[in-house]
Design a protein around this motif. Sequence first.
Motif, short mmCIF file in Angstrom:
data_model
loop_
_atom_site.label_atom_id
_atom_site.label_comp_id
_atom_site.label_asym_id
_atom_site.label_seq_id
_atom_site.Cartn_x
_atom_site.Cartn_y
_atom_site.Cartn_z
N LEU A 342 -16.91 -6.18 40.14
CA LEU A 342 -17.68 -6.31 40.19
C LEU A 342 -18.76 -7.50 40.52
O LEU A 342 -18.39 -8.89 40.93
N THR A 343 -19.98 -7.00 40.81
CA THR A 343 -20.96 -7.81 41.79
C THR A 343 -21.40 -8.78 40.89
O THR A 343 -22.77 -9.03 39.91
N ASP A 369 -17.04 4.27 38.18
CA ASP A 369 -19.22 3.22 38.35
C ASP A 369 -18.73 2.51 38.62
O ASP A 369 -17.48 1.26 37.93
N TRP A 370 -19.57 1.53 39.94
CA TRP A 370 -19.86 1.04 40.06
C TRP A 370 -21.14 0.42 41.07
O TRP A 370 -22.36 1.65 40.37
N TYR A 371 -21.95 -0.84 40.86
CA TYR A 371 -23.30 -1.42 41.17
C TYR A 371 -22.39 -2.10 42.23
O TYR A 371 -21.57 -3.07 41.96
N ARG A 609 -23.56 -7.56 32.53
CA ARG A 609 -24.64 -7.88 32.36
C ARG A 609 -25.08 -8.97 33.71
O ARG A 609 -24.43 -9.58 34.34
N ARG A 610 -26.24 -8.89 35.02
CA ARG A 610 -26.16 -9.62 35.79
C ARG A 610 -28.10 -9.44 35.61
O ARG A 610 -28.85 -8.80 35.55
N GLU A 611 -28.58 -10.61 36.51
CA GLU A 611 -29.81 -10.71 36.59
C GLU A 611 -30.24 -11.62 37.71
O GLU A 611 -29.33 -13.05 37.96
N CYS A 612 -31.16 -11.64 38.33
CA CYS A 612 -31.32 -12.49 39.39
C CYS A 612 -32.86 -12.10 39.96
O CYS A 612 -33.03 -11.36 39.86
#
Length: 613
Positions: A342-343, A369-371, A609-612
């Motif tokens: 996970l990034t 699955d990946w992002y 979850r990620r948010e930038c």
Amino acid sequence: MITPEVRKITSAAEAARARIFAARLTAALGAPEVERARFLTELTARLRQSLGQGGAELTLTVRRTGPDRAGHVRAVVRPTPPIYDPMPPWQLTLACPGPVTENVPGLAALDDNPVEAVLSADEETAAILARLDETERLLGVHREELHQTNQGVFALHAELDAAVLTQRELLEAERTARGEAEKARRLLTFLADASAAVTASLDHRDILRRLPELLVPEYASHVDVWIFDDEQAAGNGAHSAAAVAAARTDRPHHAAPYPGELPGIDDLPPSALNPTGPVLSIPLTVRRSLGVLTLTRYGDRFDADTSVMLVELARRTAIALDHALRYEQHRETAEALQRAQLTDLPTADGLRLAARYLPATRGLNIGGDWYDAFPQPDGSLLTVIGDVTGHGLNAAVIMGQLRTALRVYAVENDSPAQILTRLHRMLRHLQPNLYATAMIARFRPGDPQVAWAAAGHPPAVVRAPDGSVRILDTKPGLMLGVPLPYAYEDHTAELPPGSMLVLYTDGLVERRAHGLDPGIELLSRTLAALSESDLEDLETCAESLLKPLVHDSERDDDVCLLLCRTTPQAMPDTVGNESLQRLAVVLSDRSGSSLHRDSVEATRGEGGRRECL
């Protein structure tokens, strides 16, 4: 009819002469010897009785009775002198075969000589004796036949008794066989049902919980499962001597006050934990010894058939436990690898990012699955979403290799299509039996367009600043790894400030019974229905998109969602205020991001979850 013969009987001599005449008459008419003797005997007795009463009158009458000239002789005795008697006179009739004529042959020559009468009587007696001898002989023959018949009947009765006994034994044997067959059917049915129950789960604790439910109280009063490598499942650590012996020797053991003599099971003295009842301990062995299954009964014995079934159930349970433990180990390894991939989303001017990962809820819940999102040397930002076919550790490993290779290829500032072409070539040669889908989007600062390319991936969805939604439904290229040479093409899409690009994997929109299109339409409607306040908070936006599509439902596939929103343009008269607000949002987002970066585990639970900004 011949003239009747009438004689006065007043003395014994007259009675004797009358008898002689009757004997000669019946002989001349051919009367049978036995009937003739019976006739003469009764006549003589009647005449003797009449003499004691003063005399009598004897009338002998010969009368023809049929056309064959047969006839009969009738003797009538009347007392003399006549007396009043309401009863009729005594009479007796003798049938004679004849022939009966007007003149009986030889009747005139008959005389009443007593000497001749005695000799004739001897002849009659001899004839009767001959008949008696013949009758005795026939009676002997019949007696012998009757004896033989009785012997046969006795033998038949003996055979019937033996047959009844045999039949009873056969019925009893059949009843016993039916009982044994019914018991065997019941045991096999239970074994099949119990095997299905313990093999239906890949959670070893669930299997351990099901065993007592299956076995108590029908086959055991208490069930204990000792798993060597599971201290929590081992209980309080108190195990019977039979369980310890089974663990040490890897053989079933039976402990009871009496010898069990069960097939393939060793006997031990009574257990201290159940001194009055039997204890059966069976090792759980597959490739190695996993533990011991111990069954305790209070009073009842374990019979041979039940013990064989229990040993087989223990073997199948061991297989199920081994599969569950290996599956859990495999899943934990795959989850750790998945979490490591996970990034942490980067920051970029004019672009905000948020991501979410949800594992599958059924089966091996780790997929490919990946992002990813990372900056390029030229200042642009690449966003990537992909999906490797299959699930489990192998899919997670291939996903990591593709992610790493993609970053390496992107260093050369290749376009999204060129990067996909190189990935396709690599996967086709290194992993010919694995395929993947992917989509890459490149964002450049200040550029109102986004460049993208897709390899068999579901189409991205764009929301414009005015709330309208469109699907980038340009036909995607082949899946990565398909054994065909292929060159992917770049595409562009208008993405003015305030727009949002939604990238996702098929687990978000695909359902087995409906395919992809209904899910994509639902995603588009949900995205169009978002308010401006939802768009300001990408975390809320991600929740709003996921809830109608995957929340509260079972998932066979994992889900990746990557939101890319360009920063809306500020109004000219509020540039200063917007700048301050933007700075506050950046600081807030970065603070939130730092919390997420503390541990990749924060991306799990319901999802990463990620948010930038």
